[in-house]
Write a protein that holds these residues in place. Structure first.
Motif, PDB file in Angstrom:
ATOM      1  N   VAL A   1      41.747  50.997  71.594  1.00 19.79           N
ATOM      2  CA  VAL A   1      42.272  49.637  71.719  1.00 19.79           C
ATOM      3  C   VAL A   1      43.598  49.671  72.485  1.00 19.79           C
ATOM      4  O   VAL A   1      43.830  48.842  73.379  1.00 19.79           O
ATOM      5  N   GLN A   2      44.457  50.617  72.170  1.00 20.34           N
ATOM      6  CA  GLN A   2      45.753  50.720  72.860  1.00 20.34           C
ATOM      7  C   GLN A   2      45.582  51.000  74.349  1.00 20.34           C
ATOM      8  O   GLN A   2      46.347  50.503  75.174  1.00 20.34           O
ATOM      9  N   ARG A   3      44.590  51.795  74.726  1.00 14.87           N
ATOM     10  CA  ARG A   3      44.324  52.104  76.135  1.00 14.87           C
ATOM     11  C   ARG A   3      43.633  50.947  76.855  1.00 14.87           C
ATOM     12  O   ARG A   3      43.564  50.917  78.074  1.00 14.87           O
ATOM     13  N   GLY A   4      43.047  50.015  76.108  1.00 11.08           N
ATOM     14  CA  GLY A   4      42.325  48.903  76.721  1.00 11.08           C
ATOM     15  C   GLY A   4      40.855  49.179  76.946  1.00 11.08           C
ATOM     16  O   GLY A   4      40.158  48.368  77.555  1.00 11.08           O
ATOM     17  N   ASP A   5      40.366  50.340  76.455  1.00  6.79           N
ATOM     18  CA  ASP A   5      38.940  50.653  76.581  1.00  6.79           C
ATOM     19  C   ASP A   5      38.109  49.758  75.668  1.00  6.79           C
ATOM     20  O   ASP A   5      36.930  49.500  75.923  1.00  6.79           O
TER      21      ASP A   5
ATOM     22  N   TRP B   1      36.818  43.238  63.845  1.00  5.34           N
ATOM     23  CA  TRP B   1      35.844  43.183  64.924  1.00  5.34           C
ATOM     24  C   TRP B   1      36.463  43.685  66.221  1.00  5.34           C
ATOM     25  O   TRP B   1      37.614  43.365  66.529  1.00  5.34           O
ATOM     26  N   VAL B   2      35.706  44.456  66.972  1.00  7.66           N
ATOM     27  CA  VAL B   2      36.126  44.955  68.286  1.00  7.66           C
ATOM     28  C   VAL B   2      34.972  44.781  69.267  1.00  7.66           C
ATOM     29  O   VAL B   2      33.831  44.550  68.859  1.00  7.66           O
ATOM     30  N   ALA B   3      35.314  44.907  70.561  1.00 11.64           N
ATOM     31  CA  ALA B   3      34.287  44.732  71.591  1.00 11.64           C
ATOM     32  C   ALA B   3      34.664  45.499  72.839  1.00 11.64           C
ATOM     33  O   ALA B   3      35.822  45.869  73.035  1.00 11.64           O
ATOM     34  N   LEU B   4      33.669  45.702  73.669  1.00 11.14           N
ATOM     35  CA  LEU B   4      33.912  46.248  74.995  1.00 11.14           C
ATOM     36  C   LEU B   4      34.484  45.124  75.865  1.00 11.14           C
ATOM     37  O   LEU B   4      34.095  43.957  75.687  1.00 11.14           O
TER      38      LEU B   4
ATOM     39  N   ARG C   1      39.239  55.919  62.606  1.00 12.09           N
ATOM     40  CA  ARG C   1      40.232  54.851  62.807  1.00 12.09           C
ATOM     41  C   ARG C   1      41.195  55.221  63.924  1.00 12.09           C
ATOM     42  O   ARG C   1      41.570  54.383  64.734  1.00 12.09           O
ATOM     43  N   HIS C   2      41.607  56.480  63.936  1.00 14.00           N
ATOM     44  CA  HIS C   2      42.555  56.931  64.956  1.00 14.00           C
ATOM     45  C   HIS C   2      41.971  56.788  66.364  1.00 14.00           C
ATOM     46  O   HIS C   2      42.637  56.268  67.279  1.00 14.00           O
ATOM     47  N   VAL C   3      40.762  57.240  66.553  1.00 11.00           N
ATOM     48  CA  VAL C   3      40.112  57.150  67.871  1.00 11.00           C
ATOM     49  C   VAL C   3      39.934  55.688  68.268  1.00 11.00           C
ATOM     50  O   VAL C   3      40.181  55.310  69.424  1.00 11.00           O
ATOM     51  N   LEU C   4      39.546  54.845  67.330  1.00  7.24           N
ATOM     52  CA  LEU C   4      39.359  53.430  67.626  1.00  7.24           C
ATOM     53  C   LEU C   4      40.697  52.779  67.987  1.00  7.24           C
ATOM     54  O   LEU C   4      40.788  52.030  68.969  1.00  7.24           O
ATOM     55  N   ARG C   5      41.724  53.062  67.224  1.00  5.87           N
ATOM     56  CA  ARG C   5      43.057  52.515  67.494  1.00  5.87           C
ATOM     57  C   ARG C   5      43.543  52.959  68.880  1.00  5.87           C
ATOM     58  O   ARG C   5      44.067  52.151  69.651  1.00  5.87           O
TER      59      ARG C   5
END
Length: 186
Positions: free
Chosen positions: A33-37, A45-48, A26-30
């Motif tokens: 997302v914060q960096r915009g990667d 749901w998340v995406a590139l 979760r930490h790496v994913l969060r």
């Protein structure tokens, strides 16, 4: 595994739960997302950022690409329909699409909850009820000619009457969609 690698394996769009199963914390994913990667599409749901726009739109709306839209994406012959066709579960609240067709249905074949694309079998069943007979037949024959579906699986499925008729009439060796339509008109 980093989020970009995990999302690449899932066509650029995935449930966060799926990424966690693949080893993304979760930490790496969060942080991604914060960096915009990685972009947050909707809850869970998340995406590139460069993900397929159709899959991204489907994830945003909680629907599956299906019917002629999916068939066309899979390289199956369809009689031009530029409007997107999506599927939503029959009892799923509301779905807002600015243009296109929403098929509210319970699928004959289970949908992969980690994908935003329906199965080709479900798409063909929807095409049977959505498109005119000759157009639907041409699409079914194209899928059969390319060996993208197994007729035996469809024969054992509880198909609606329109799909059952198409299955009985479709020929695996039709050469083109226009040939299929010509044969029907003769």
């Amino acid at each position: 595994m980093n989020p970009r690698q995990a999302l690449t394996q899932r066509d650029g769009v995935a449930r966060t739960e799926t990424l966690r199963r693949l080893g993304v914390s979760r930490h790496v994913l969060r942080s991604s997302v914060q960096r915009g990667d990685v972009i947050a599409v909707r809850r869970g749901w998340v995406a590139l950022p460069d993900a397929d726009p159709m899959l991204l739109a489907a994830a945003r709306r909680g629907v599956f690409l299906t019917c002629v839209t999916l068939a066309s994406r899979k390289g199956v012959w369809v009689l031009g329909d530029s409007q997107p066709h999506v599927a939503a579960p029959a009892r799923s609240g509301h779905v807002k699409v600015s243009r296109g067709t929403v098929h509210w249905n319970e699928p004959v074949f289970p949908r992969d909850p980690d994908s935003r694309e329906d199965s080709l079998e479900n798409a063909l069943i929807l095409i049977a009820g959505c498109q005119p007979y000759e157009s639907a037949l041409a699409t079914w024959e194209s899928a059969m000619r390319q060996n993208l579906i197994a007729p035996g699986i469809l024969e054992r499925a509880p198909l609606p009457p329109t799909a059952r008729r198409l299955l009985a009439d479709a020929r695996q060796f039709a050469d083109s969609g226009t040939e299929s339509i010509f044969q029907v008109r003769l």
